[in-house]
Structures are given as structure tokens and as C-alpha cells.
Design a protein around this motif. Structure first.
Motif, mmCIF file in Angstrom:
data_model
loop_
_atom_site.group_PDB
_atom_site.id
_atom_site.type_symbol
_atom_site.label_atom_id
_atom_site.label_comp_id
_atom_site.label_asym_id
_atom_site.label_seq_id
_atom_site.Cartn_x
_atom_site.Cartn_y
_atom_site.Cartn_z
ATOM 1 N N ARG A 156 0.829 -1.210 0.000
ATOM 2 C CA ARG A 156 0.000 0.000 0.000
ATOM 3 C C ARG A 156 0.863 1.259 0.000
ATOM 4 O O ARG A 156 0.507 2.273 0.612
ATOM 5 N N SER A 157 2.018 1.202 -0.677
ATOM 6 C CA SER A 157 2.895 2.385 -0.695
ATOM 7 C C SER A 157 2.309 3.472 -1.583
ATOM 8 O O SER A 157 1.484 3.215 -2.463
ATOM 9 N N SER A 182 1.086 -5.485 5.474
ATOM 10 C CA SER A 182 1.767 -6.351 6.442
ATOM 11 C C SER A 182 0.868 -6.806 7.593
ATOM 12 O O SER A 182 1.197 -7.752 8.298
ATOM 13 N N LYS A 203 10.044 -8.262 -1.098
ATOM 14 C CA LYS A 203 10.610 -9.470 -0.484
ATOM 15 C C LYS A 203 10.701 -10.551 -1.556
ATOM 16 O O LYS A 203 9.661 -10.987 -2.093
ATOM 17 N N VAL A 221 6.108 -6.557 -9.110
ATOM 18 C CA VAL A 221 6.717 -5.219 -9.071
ATOM 19 C C VAL A 221 8.073 -5.247 -8.361
ATOM 20 O O VAL A 221 8.933 -4.408 -8.584
ATOM 21 N N ILE A 223 11.727 -5.550 -6.789
ATOM 22 C CA ILE A 223 13.112 -5.583 -7.279
ATOM 23 C C ILE A 223 13.979 -5.844 -6.047
ATOM 24 O O ILE A 223 14.095 -4.972 -5.174
HETATM 25 N N1 LIG Z 1 9.667 -2.015 -11.107
HETATM 26 C C1 LIG Z 1 9.569 -0.754 -10.709
HETATM 27 O O1 LIG Z 1 9.494 0.142 -11.519
HETATM 28 C C2 LIG Z 1 9.487 -0.463 -9.237
HETATM 29 C C3 LIG Z 1 9.143 0.805 -8.801
HETATM 30 C C4 LIG Z 1 8.983 1.013 -7.420
HETATM 31 C C5 LIG Z 1 9.239 -0.010 -6.541
HETATM 32 N N2 LIG Z 1 9.640 -1.210 -7.003
HETATM 33 C C6 LIG Z 1 9.900 -2.339 -6.094
HETATM 34 O O2 LIG Z 1 8.639 -2.783 -5.608
HETATM 35 C C7 LIG Z 1 8.776 -3.237 -4.262
HETATM 36 C C8 LIG Z 1 7.842 -2.464 -3.379
HETATM 37 O O3 LIG Z 1 8.180 -1.096 -3.442
HETATM 38 P P1 LIG Z 1 7.432 0.002 -2.555
HETATM 39 O O4 LIG Z 1 8.112 1.296 -2.804
HETATM 40 O O5 LIG Z 1 5.983 -0.113 -2.769
HETATM 41 O O6 LIG Z 1 7.835 -0.551 -1.095
HETATM 42 P P2 LIG Z 1 7.415 -0.084 0.364
HETATM 43 O O7 LIG Z 1 7.136 1.368 0.398
HETATM 44 O O8 LIG Z 1 8.440 -0.654 1.259
HETATM 45 O O9 LIG Z 1 6.031 -0.850 0.617
HETATM 46 C C9 LIG Z 1 5.990 -2.224 0.793
HETATM 47 C C10 LIG Z 1 4.575 -2.634 1.075
HETATM 48 O O10 LIG Z 1 4.579 -4.033 1.269
HETATM 49 C C11 LIG Z 1 3.862 -4.347 2.453
HETATM 50 N N3 LIG Z 1 4.415 -5.530 3.096
HETATM 51 C C12 LIG Z 1 5.637 -5.701 3.645
HETATM 52 N N4 LIG Z 1 5.752 -6.938 4.168
HETATM 53 C C13 LIG Z 1 4.579 -7.560 3.939
HETATM 54 C C14 LIG Z 1 4.071 -8.846 4.243
HETATM 55 N N5 LIG Z 1 4.806 -9.752 4.896
HETATM 56 N N6 LIG Z 1 2.811 -9.137 3.866
HETATM 57 C C15 LIG Z 1 2.061 -8.228 3.212
HETATM 58 N N7 LIG Z 1 2.480 -6.999 2.896
HETATM 59 C C16 LIG Z 1 3.729 -6.667 3.254
HETATM 60 C C17 LIG Z 1 4.022 -3.146 3.352
HETATM 61 O O11 LIG Z 1 2.945 -3.151 4.289
HETATM 62 P P3 LIG Z 1 2.765 -1.995 5.406
HETATM 63 O O12 LIG Z 1 2.215 -0.825 4.677
HETATM 64 O O13 LIG Z 1 1.819 -2.590 6.367
HETATM 65 O O14 LIG Z 1 4.136 -1.752 5.970
HETATM 66 C C18 LIG Z 1 3.984 -2.017 2.347
HETATM 67 O O15 LIG Z 1 2.667 -1.581 2.107
HETATM 68 C C19 LIG Z 1 10.255 -3.075 -3.939
HETATM 69 O O16 LIG Z 1 10.926 -4.275 -4.200
HETATM 70 C C20 LIG Z 1 10.714 -1.994 -4.895
HETATM 71 O O17 LIG Z 1 12.097 -2.090 -5.187
HETATM 72 C C21 LIG Z 1 9.759 -1.462 -8.331
#
Ligand SMILES: NC(=O)c1ccc[n+]([C@@H]2O[C@H](COP(=O)([O-])OP(=O)(O)OC[C@H]3O[C@@H](n4cnc5c(N)ncnc54)[C@H](OP(=O)(O)O)[C@@H]3O)[C@@H](O)[C@H]2O)c1
Length: 273
Positions: A156-157, A182, A203, A221, A223
Motif C-alpha cells: 500500500r505504498s 503487512s 521481499k 513489481v 526488485i
Molecule cells: N519495477 C519498478 O518500476 C518499481 C518501482 C517502485 C518499486 N519497485 C519495487 O517494488 C517493491 C515495493 O516497493 P514500494 O516502494 O511499494 O515498497 P514499500 O514502500 O516498502 O512498501 C511495501 C509494502 O509491502 C507491504 N508488506 C511488507 N511486508 C509484507 C508482508 N509480509 N505481507 C504483506 N504486505 C507486506 C508493506 O505493508 P505496510 O504498509 O503494512 O508496511 C507495504 O505496504 C520493492 O521491491 C521496490 O524495489 C519497483
């Protein structure tokens, strides 16, 4: 089965090139980063390569602290030769993310971080939508009709999970969206029923094959760099039962092409409308 994201990126690039051929303007993107680590530098270099391949001027500014970032952003915002601003994330914890997002001039906010542009999403205005969310929607609409589809978003980022959920609900898409995070207790139960699962958790291998339905669609998504290898949030074995975006070469390549396309559109049209 893998979804061919490179082909989607090529189509977006072709549109960018076609717009540029009809214009004499030279687009410029400024990318800023604070104390970038190796993986950020390598990502910014790939951005630079893509920009150059399209004929977009690219300036990379690496700074050491919040004050320098603010000053550089203010300068680039005022510079009429700059059509797009990108700030590398995550920012160091001591930097106020909201303050920085507000300093990215809304009209040059090609990545979609300014609160004004995030607010516009609620009204269905997506020219300034976060690039990764826009890439996910672009990929999904190229492989399926989302109307009435049961979509589970894990994460939910502000960058991914939240904006993509809003975008999928828009009336011309009309997916039924469940957002997990989470604190969600029964994720496998929900993903097993999903037509589409979007996993943005950060993860490696979080989403396993047992968690997804045969014939469903998975947008990976994540990385994650593990032992020098880039891995997604979805386990590779999912490819045997679902249509899935690859990592690397999936959502990321479409995201970069969308970012560049916005810089081009902004330069050519003198505003992103
Ligand atoms: N391909 C691309 O262009 C691109 C662009 C951006 C990001 N990414 C990648 O995408 C991934 C996510 O990025 P982000 O910026 O959205 O990360 P983020 O801000 O760290 O958000 C991660 C989300 O995952 C949830 N989460 C963590 N552990 C969990 C679990 N065990 N069960 C369920 N939900 C869980 C978190 O929940 P809470 O809110 O409760 O903490 C949070 O909402 C990363 O690997 C990043 O490198 C890729």
C-alpha cells in the motif's frame, strides 16, 4: 507464461520518437539523488541510457544532504529548459519526503510524487500518476479487460500499491480491488481467488505458486538484489500456472518508458495535459 513487457515499452518509445520527430524541441530530464548507493547509480545510468536513445537530454545531480536537494530542485523547477524532474527514492530517513514532493513542480512532476498530482488521481486524472502504477495499468490493459475482475494488490505504498488501487477502480476499468499489507491476515486465501495479483512488497519470492490460481495474471513489481541477482517478489515457478511479468525486464522497463514519454510530451506540448 511471461508477459512481454519489452514489447509494451517499445510501443511507448515509438510514440515518444514519433512525437519528437514532429517537433524541434529538445526535451530535458533532471534526475536527483541523495548519497546514491551502487544500485541507485546503476538504475540512474539505465535511465540515462534510455533518455539518450530517445534524444532526451539527461542531467544526473547527486547531492549529499536535504538542503542541497532542495536548492537543486528549486533551481531545476525554474529552469525553462527542464521538462521533467525525478527524485530517486527511498530518500535517507532524515529527509522530509513530503517537503521534497511539494518542491517538485507539479507541471514537471513526470514521476507523479507531488501531492497535487496524487490528489488528481481521485478524480481520474492520470497524466501525473506515479509511473510504476501507470506501468502496471498499461501492462494489465494490454493483456486483459479488467471490468469486474477480482484484483488483489499486495502493498500500500504511495509509489505503487495505493495509486494503482485507485487507478484500477476508475470507471473505465472497473476492477474489484482488495488491498493487502503487512497486517493482513489471510493473503493466500485472497490471492487464490484473484484473477489478477499485483505484488509490491519488496521481499524476494514472497508470492509462491501455491498462492495463485491457474490461468491468473501476476504483476511482479518487486526488485530485490539477492547474492548479486535481481529477483522479483514472485517465485519463478509461478510462470508455469499464471501469466507473469518478468524481473528484470518487466514492470521496470515499462515504467522507464512511461517516464521518458512524459518528459517528451511535456516538452512537445509545453505542459502535461
Ligand atoms: N519495477 C519498478 O518500476 C518499481 C518501482 C517502485 C518499486 N519497485 C519495487 O517494488 C517493491 C515495493 O516497493 P514500494 O516502494 O511499494 O515498497 P514499500 O514502500 O516498502 O512498501 C511495501 C509494502 O509491502 C507491504 N508488506 C511488507 N511486508 C509484507 C508482508 N509480509 N505481507 C504483506 N504486505 C507486506 C508493506 O505493508 P505496510 O504498509 O503494512 O508496511 C507495504 O505496504 C520493492 O521491491 C521496490 O524495489 C519497483
Amino acid at each position: 507464461m511471461l508477459i512481454d513487457c519489452k514489447k509494451i515499452a517499445q510501443m511507448i518509445d515509438a510514440q515518444s520518437l514519433s512525437l519528437l520527430q514532429k517537433s524541434s524541441v529538445r526535451p530535458k530530464l533532471v534526475s536527483l539523488a541523495v548519497k546514491p548507493d551502487q544500485s541507485t547509480v546503476s538504475y540512474l545510468k539505465s535511465q540515462q541510457k534510455k533518455a539518450q536513445s530517445l534524444g532526451i537530454d539527461y542531467e544526473m545531480i547527486n547531492v549529499e544532504d536535504a538542503l542541497s536537494l532542495e536548492e537543486s530542485l528549486q533551481k531545476a523547477s525554474k529552469d525553462e529548459s527542464v521538462h521533467g524532474l525525478f527524485v530517486s527514492h527511498p530518500l535517507p530517513p532524515e529527509i522530509d519526503e513530503m517537503k521534497i514532493a511539494n518542491l517538485i513542480e507539479a507541471d514537471k512532476d513526470v514521476e507523479g510524487r507531488n501531492p497535487l498530482n496524487l490528489g488528481r488521481l481521485v478524480y481520474g486524472i492520470e497524466d501525473f500518476a506515479p509511473c510504476t502504477a501507470a506501468a502496471i495499468v498499461r501492462i494489465l490493459t494490454s493483456v486483459t479487460d479488467l471490468t469486474g475482475k477480482n484484483v488483489v494488490v499486495i502493498g500500500r505504498s504511495t509509489t505503487v500499491g495505493l495509486p494503482v488501487s485507485i487507478m484500477l477502480l476508475r470507471r473505465d476499468r472497473s476492477a474489484t480491488v482488495t488491498v493487502c499489507h503487512s497486517r493482513t491476515t489471510n493473503i493466500p486465501e485472497m490471492t487464490r481467488k484473484a484473477d489478477v495479483t499485483i505484488v509490491a512488497v519488496g521481499k524476494a519470492g514472497f508470492l509462491t505458486s501455491e498462492m495463485v490460481r491457474d490461468g491468473s495474471i501476476v504483476i511482479d513489481v518487486g526488485i530485490n538484489v539477492v547474492d548479486g541477482k535481481v529477483l522479483g517478489d514472485a517465485d519463478k515457478s509461478i510462470q508455469e500456472k499464471a501469466q507473469v511479468t518478468p524481473v528484470p525486464g518487466g514492470v521496470g522497463v515499462v515504467t522507464t518508458s512511461i517516464l521518458m514519454n512524459r518528459v517528451v510530451r511535456n516538452a512537445v506540448r509545453g505542459g502535461m495535459n
